[in-house]
Design a protein around this motif. Structure first.
Motif, PDB file in Angstrom:
ATOM      1  N   GLN A 126       0.927  -1.287  -0.100  1.00  0.00           N
ATOM      2  CA  GLN A 126       0.043  -0.043  -0.033  1.00  0.00           C
ATOM      3  C   GLN A 126       0.756   1.223  -0.067  1.00  0.00           C
ATOM      4  OE1 GLN A 126      -2.621  -0.299   3.429  1.00  0.00           O
ATOM      5  NE2 GLN A 126      -3.119  -2.313   2.864  1.00  0.00           N
ATOM      6  N   ASP A 127       2.249   1.126  -0.059  1.00  0.00           N
ATOM      7  CA  ASP A 127       3.066   1.988  -0.183  1.00  0.00           C
ATOM      8  C   ASP A 127       3.452   2.972   1.298  1.00  0.00           C
ATOM      9  OD1 ASP A 127       4.129   1.867  -2.854  1.00  0.00           O
ATOM     10  OD2 ASP A 127       2.508   3.129  -3.604  1.00  0.00           O
ATOM     11  N   LYS A 128       3.022   2.096   1.989  1.00  0.00           N
ATOM     12  CA  LYS A 128       3.263   2.613   3.632  1.00  0.00           C
ATOM     13  C   LYS A 128       4.539   2.084   3.989  1.00  0.00           C
ATOM     14  CE  LYS A 128      -1.594   2.932   4.266  1.00  0.00           C
ATOM     15  NZ  LYS A 128      -2.913   2.585   5.040  1.00  0.00           N
ATOM     16  N   PRO A 129       5.495   2.942   4.115  1.00  0.00           N
ATOM     17  CA  PRO A 129       6.939   2.465   4.989  1.00  0.00           C
ATOM     18  C   PRO A 129       6.664   1.718   6.301  1.00  0.00           C
ATOM     19  CG  PRO A 129       7.090   4.361   3.859  1.00  0.00           C
ATOM     20  CD  PRO A 129       5.698   4.403   4.021  1.00  0.00           C
ATOM     21  N   THR A 157      11.128  -0.387   3.481  1.00  0.00           N
ATOM     22  CA  THR A 157      10.520   0.255   2.278  1.00  0.00           C
ATOM     23  C   THR A 157      10.117  -0.972   1.246  1.00  0.00           C
ATOM     24  OG1 THR A 157      12.497   0.949   1.475  1.00  0.00           O
ATOM     25  CG2 THR A 157      11.501   2.345   3.040  1.00  0.00           C
ATOM     26  N   GLY A 158      10.718  -1.835   1.332  1.00  0.00           N
ATOM     27  CA  GLY A 158      10.389  -2.726   0.297  1.00  0.00           C
ATOM     28  C   GLY A 158      10.584  -4.407   0.574  1.00  0.00           C
ATOM     29  N   TYR A 159      10.342  -5.170  -0.431  1.00  0.00           N
ATOM     30  CA  TYR A 159      10.719  -6.432  -0.134  1.00  0.00           C
ATOM     31  C   TYR A 159      10.740  -7.493  -1.656  1.00  0.00           C
ATOM     32  CZ  TYR A 159       5.741  -7.835  -0.921  1.00  0.00           C
ATOM     33  OH  TYR A 159       4.616  -7.985  -1.363  1.00  0.00           O
ATOM     34  N   THR A 215       5.352  -0.035  13.894  1.00  0.00           N
ATOM     35  CA  THR A 215       4.471   0.974  14.144  1.00  0.00           C
ATOM     36  C   THR A 215       3.772   1.225  12.629  1.00  0.00           C
ATOM     37  OG1 THR A 215       5.761   1.741  15.969  1.00  0.00           O
ATOM     38  CG2 THR A 215       4.355   3.275  14.911  1.00  0.00           C
ATOM     39  N   GLU A 216       2.646   1.436  12.716  1.00  0.00           N
ATOM     40  CA  GLU A 216       1.774   2.048  11.408  1.00  0.00           C
ATOM     41  C   GLU A 216       1.388   3.372  11.675  1.00  0.00           C
ATOM     42  OE1 GLU A 216      -1.228  -0.612  10.292  1.00  0.00           O
ATOM     43  OE2 GLU A 216      -0.211  -2.397  10.981  1.00  0.00           O
ATOM     44  N   VAL A 217       1.676   4.257  10.702  1.00  0.00           N
ATOM     45  CA  VAL A 217       1.395   5.735  10.767  1.00  0.00           C
ATOM     46  C   VAL A 217       0.162   5.988  10.017  1.00  0.00           C
ATOM     47  CG1 VAL A 217       2.231   8.231  10.579  1.00  0.00           C
ATOM     48  CG2 VAL A 217       3.860   6.115  10.938  1.00  0.00           C
TER      49      VAL A 217
END
Length: 375
Positions: A126-129, A157-159, A215-217
């Protein structure tokens, strides 16, 4: 096998940030085109527990054996943020979570290894770091790799499952972290699942299990930075520095700096032991540097607020904050020196610097009060 990379997540490092979590959060804040100097501003304060001589800014810095804290503990510092209580991740709970529309919401979770990994992929897709905790023992780029355990926060930031790699940012240079690139998914997941065994002369051997913490922002739809918010941060800082309220049940402010000074002076009258020397060489050395960074960071907040035309004539306040920070840094160095040499005159030097800090920070509070009156 799937993969995804979030483009253009900024590197972030500022030596005045509070800790590695704040540094990781700074990347997300920049990613959302917000000013970290304002939205990540901590209140100016000093908190002290006379029972065990632990101290901090707005919460105590201690050798914790958990990553789980209460909502009250997590919401004593940052005006623009709402921290939820730390939960074991559950999709139903996640879908019903309470989002503050006027805040930047931080939702912290623990989970098992598999659920955490799947959730991380969902967020990145979802493009959420993702701000994730790891044990540095498993961070190949770090001097602690396979040598020393310690909880640390990074940004993922990616996998790429075909390569078995994460894309990672970790620029917290204060602890020798300076990395951007790809790392093994297996190694990082092991670090996120670590029991994190630790030891020090006072607490002895203990563990601080990381429990795959992340943590989710989520930025509330009504979030904005207003002049009233900036003034609220200044007002709350004044109240705390004047000792007009308790934080987490503890007294704070300039009077507690005086109490800390008195207790440090008492060391000259007792027989020194390993615990006392460790406290000076390690704990005081560390915490006084943290407090110094807080003073510089508050100065950066005042400077950015001045650019927003909220605070006029801020130069005097910034200058005094930087002077106070210098004194705290000197206290840190002197504490380390005392831990090595055990000379009573070093305690006198620390006490003298505390007197200068008390005078400077009293003047800072007076100037902040004038700012409020002018508004």
């Amino acid at each position: 096998m799937s993969s995804h990379l979030i483009e253009n997540v900024p590197n972030y490092f500022d030596p005045i940030v509070n800790d590695c979590f704040s540094n990781a959060l700074g990347s997300y804040i920049l990613y959302k085109d917000l000013d970290p100097n304002i939205v990540m501003a901590d209140y100016l304060s000093f908190i002290y527990d006379e029972e065990d001589n632990s101290m901090g800014i707005n919460y105590l810095f201690k050798s914790y054996d958990t990553v789980i804290f209460t909502e009250e503990q997590l919401n004593v510092s940052l005006h623009f943020f709402y921290n939820s209580e730390i939960y074991t991740y559950d999709s139903k709970l996640h879908n019903n979570r309470n989002v503050r529309k006027d805040k930047i919401n931080l939702f912290k979770y623990v989970s098992d290894k598999e659920k955490s990994y799947e959730r991380m992929k969902e967020l990145i897709n979802q493009d959420k770091p993702v701000i994730a905790a790891i044990d540095l023992y498993y961070a190949k780029y770090h001097p602690a790799y396979m040598k020393k355990h310690g909880l640390h926060y990074i940004v993922i930031t990616g996998y790429d499952e075909s390569l078995g790699e994460y894309e990672v940012i970790d620029r917290y240079k204060l602890t020798n972290s300076d990395f951007e690139g790809r790392l093994s998914i297996n190694e990082i997941n092991n670090g996120r699942n670590s029991s994190n065994p630790l030891s020090d002369p006072i607490k002895g051997d203990y563990e601080r299990p990381i429990q795959n913490t992340w943590t989710e922002v989520e930025i509330g739809e009504d979030f904005k930075v207003t002049s009233d918010d900036i003034l609220a941060i200044i007002k709350e800082s004044i109240v705390r520095m004047k000792g007009e309220k308790k934080v987490l049940g503890l007294n704070c402010g300039i009077n507690m700096i005086k109490k800390c000074k008195e207790n440090i002076e008492c060391v000259k009258t007792v027989e020194l032991n390993e615990n006392i020397l460790f406290t000076f060489k390690s704990y005081y050395n560390y915490i006084f540097k943290v407090i110094a960074r807080n003073r510089k960071r508050f100065g950066a907040f005042i400077g950015s607020s001045n650019k927003c035309s909220v605070i006029d004539n801020s130069n005097n306040i910034i200058e005094l904050l930087n002077l106070s920070a210098e004194k705290w840094d000197i206290c840190a160095n002197l504490s380390y020196k005392f831990g090595l040499c055990k000379k009573a005159r070093v305690i006198d030097d620390i006490s003298s610097k505390f007197d200068e800090i008390i005078q400077l920070e009293t003047e800072i509070v007076n100037l902040l009060e004038k700012c409020i009156m002018d508004n």
